[in-house]
Design an enzyme around this catalytic site. Structure first.
Site, PDB file in Angstrom:
ATOM      1  N   HIS A 120       0.876  -1.175   0.000  1.00 54.66           N
ATOM      2  CA  HIS A 120       0.000   0.000   0.000  1.00 54.66           C
ATOM      3  C   HIS A 120       0.916   1.228   0.000  1.00 54.66           C
ATOM      4  O   HIS A 120       2.038   1.176   0.525  1.00 54.66           O
ATOM      5  CB  HIS A 120      -0.847  -0.041   1.273  1.00 54.66           C
ATOM      6  N   ASP A 197       3.343  -4.167   7.959  1.00 54.48           N
ATOM      7  CA  ASP A 197       2.121  -3.392   7.756  1.00 54.48           C
ATOM      8  C   ASP A 197       0.959  -4.353   7.981  1.00 54.48           C
ATOM      9  O   ASP A 197       0.628  -5.172   7.114  1.00 54.48           O
ATOM     10  CB  ASP A 197       2.111  -2.825   6.330  1.00 54.48           C
ATOM     11  N   GLN A 200      -4.367  -4.740   7.328  1.00 52.21           N
ATOM     12  CA  GLN A 200      -5.445  -5.645   6.894  1.00 52.21           C
ATOM     13  C   GLN A 200      -5.397  -6.985   7.615  1.00 52.21           C
ATOM     14  O   GLN A 200      -6.260  -7.839   7.348  1.00 52.21           O
ATOM     15  CB  GLN A 200      -5.368  -5.887   5.371  1.00 52.21           C
ATOM     16  N   LYS A 223     -10.298   0.337  10.767  1.00 54.78           N
ATOM     17  CA  LYS A 223     -10.534  -0.837   9.918  1.00 54.78           C
ATOM     18  C   LYS A 223     -10.960  -2.047  10.746  1.00 54.78           C
ATOM     19  O   LYS A 223     -11.074  -3.151  10.231  1.00 54.78           O
ATOM     20  CB  LYS A 223      -9.257  -1.183   9.137  1.00 54.78           C
ATOM     21  N   CYS A 359      -4.703   2.532  -3.776  1.00 53.59           N
ATOM     22  CA  CYS A 359      -3.460   3.051  -3.154  1.00 53.59           C
ATOM     23  C   CYS A 359      -2.326   2.038  -3.281  1.00 53.59           C
ATOM     24  O   CYS A 359      -1.551   1.818  -2.332  1.00 53.59           O
ATOM     25  CB  CYS A 359      -3.670   3.399  -1.686  1.00 53.59           C
TER      26      CYS A 359
END
Ligand SMILES: Cc1ncc(COP(=O)(O)O)c(C=O)c1O
Length: 401
Positions: A120, A197, A200, A223, A359
């Site tokens: 991302h 990261d 998600q 999220k 993104c």
């Protein structure tokens, strides 16, 4: 599968209708809706507990401090960290920018930062900027057309002992689940730091920083049913002393004189200024809500919906991207129809999906496409909503294909 209808009843958002229809919200990789429990906890923190944490001796200020620290403990417990290793930030992007600048500023110029083509922009532009600022260069692990990292390229580039390997745990475009434990180990075997990261992954599966043995891990509250404006940067305890704080201000100091300052203990050293008490309280309530469902159930439910969605979309001739066995994210295109047009057709049926480059422009380039549609699932979605998406996509294909 979870009882999505029962879960939806907890979300005031779903009481509204769009174009006379209940909204099928399938853009959860972008942001999620908030249950009443989160909204109530935040309201209570504003109405009854609103004082500036750490700064007052009166009872209300002490209570605010305690509520903020309880939220930190909750987050720490959720990801298997110590409370001092949890730094509250604004979001995953903020966390990754902080990690990038701390790491890049701490080493001599001319080092290599290893990323992947799957990132991302948050885990890409942050490092590009920091690398430029502090005189480092960047190398990228290639992505194969099946949506997995190229093993050969990974081993070659990780073997060159970069300063840090920063990688996405779950791709926001493809749903690819990278083996974060193996990748962290590979980084450490080559003397590199490992930064994950997890924007998600933390919302969708059980994530334990001890098991992953990473040095940094970043995610956002919004999220995972929590509010916007609160995020987390996990930083391993051993590293915290090594880094100078990036930003100065209130409460990150021990002593200040006109000649300089000394630093408060971590994590406060990295949290300058008035903290986001209500955001932290909301995130803690979101974690309680998710733990009530169970992260294994969250993961199974979203994966089940994604598998069903892939089957339905394939049945109507859509082109699917990413691995068959991924997280709760499905990226697709329909012939040569522009993804925005497909999303527009879905919107007419009160089905919300994302369209565009998500993104992740370098990943789009690697896949040889400019854009895609993306459906992403969470605990309040069900198969009926997937059916509504499939019939809207089918209508778009008939009308525009
Ligand atoms: C994989 C990934 N990383 C980072 C981010 C950035 O999250 P935020 O915008 O909350 O900072 C996102 C957001 O979509 C994401 O999907």
């Amino acid at each position: 599968m979870l009882n999505a209808k029962k879960i939806r009843a907890d979300f005031p958002f779903f009481k509204q209708k769009l174009k006379g229809k209940p909204l099928a919200y399938l853009d959860n990789a972008a942001t999620t809706q908030k249950p009443r429990q989160v909204l109530d906890a935040m309201q209570e923190a504003y109405v009854a507990r609103n004082a500036n944490p750490y700064r007052g001796a009166y009872a209300l200020a002490v209570e605010a401090t305690e509520a903020y620290e309880r939220a930190r403990e909750k987050v720490a417990d959720f990801i298997g960290a110590e409370p001092e290793e949890v730094i509250f930030t604004r979001n995953a992007t903020d966390s990754l920018n902080i990690a990038a600048n701390l790491v890049c500023a701490s080493r001599k110029r001319g080092s290599t930062i290893l990323l992947t083509e799957m990132e991302h922009h948050s885990n890409l532009v942050s490092w590009q900027l920091a690398a430029k600022r502090w005189g480092h260069r960047i190398s990228y692990v290639k992505v194969k057309s099946d949506g997995h990292l190229c093993r050969e390229d990974l081993e070659k580039k990780a073997g060159m002992s970069p300063l840090v390997f920063s990688f996405v745990h779950v791709s926001n475009v493809l749903g690819t689940v990278n083996n974060a434990k193996q990748l962290s180990q590979l980084a450490h075997e080559n003397g590199s730091l490992a930064c994950i990261d997890a924007a998600q992954s933390v919302p969708h599966m059980s994530v334990d920083v001890q098991k992953l043995n990473c040095d940094f891990l970043a995610f956002s509250g919004h999220k995972m049913l929590g509010p916007a404006g609160i995020g987390v940067l996990y930083m391993k305890k051993e590293l915290q002393e090594e880094f100078e704080p990036l930003f100065g201000g209130g409460e990150m100091i021990k002593k200040v004189s006109l000649g300089g300052a000394s630093w408060n203990d971590p994590p406060h050293k990295f949290e300058p200024g008035t903290p986001n008490l209500q955001g932290a309280v909301g995130l803690a309530a979101a974690i309680d809500y998710l733990m009530g469902i169970g992260m294994e159930n969250v993961e199974r439910h979203c994966q089940g919906l994604a598998a069903y969605c892939r089957k339905e979309l394939e049945g109507i001739g859509a082109q699917l991207y990413g691995p068959v066995k991924g997280a709760g994210i499905v990226s697709f295109n329909v012939g040569n129809i522009h993804p925005h047009d497909v999303a527009h057709f879905a919107d007419k049926e009160a089905v919300a999906i994302r369209s565009g480059h998500h993104c992740a422009q370098p990943l789009m380039n690697a896949l040889g496409i400019a854009a895609s549609c993306r459906a992403s699932f969470y605990v309040y979605n069900d198969k009926e909503e997937v059916d509504r998406l499939a019939s809207a996509v089918s209508r778009a294909a008939k009308a525009l294909g």
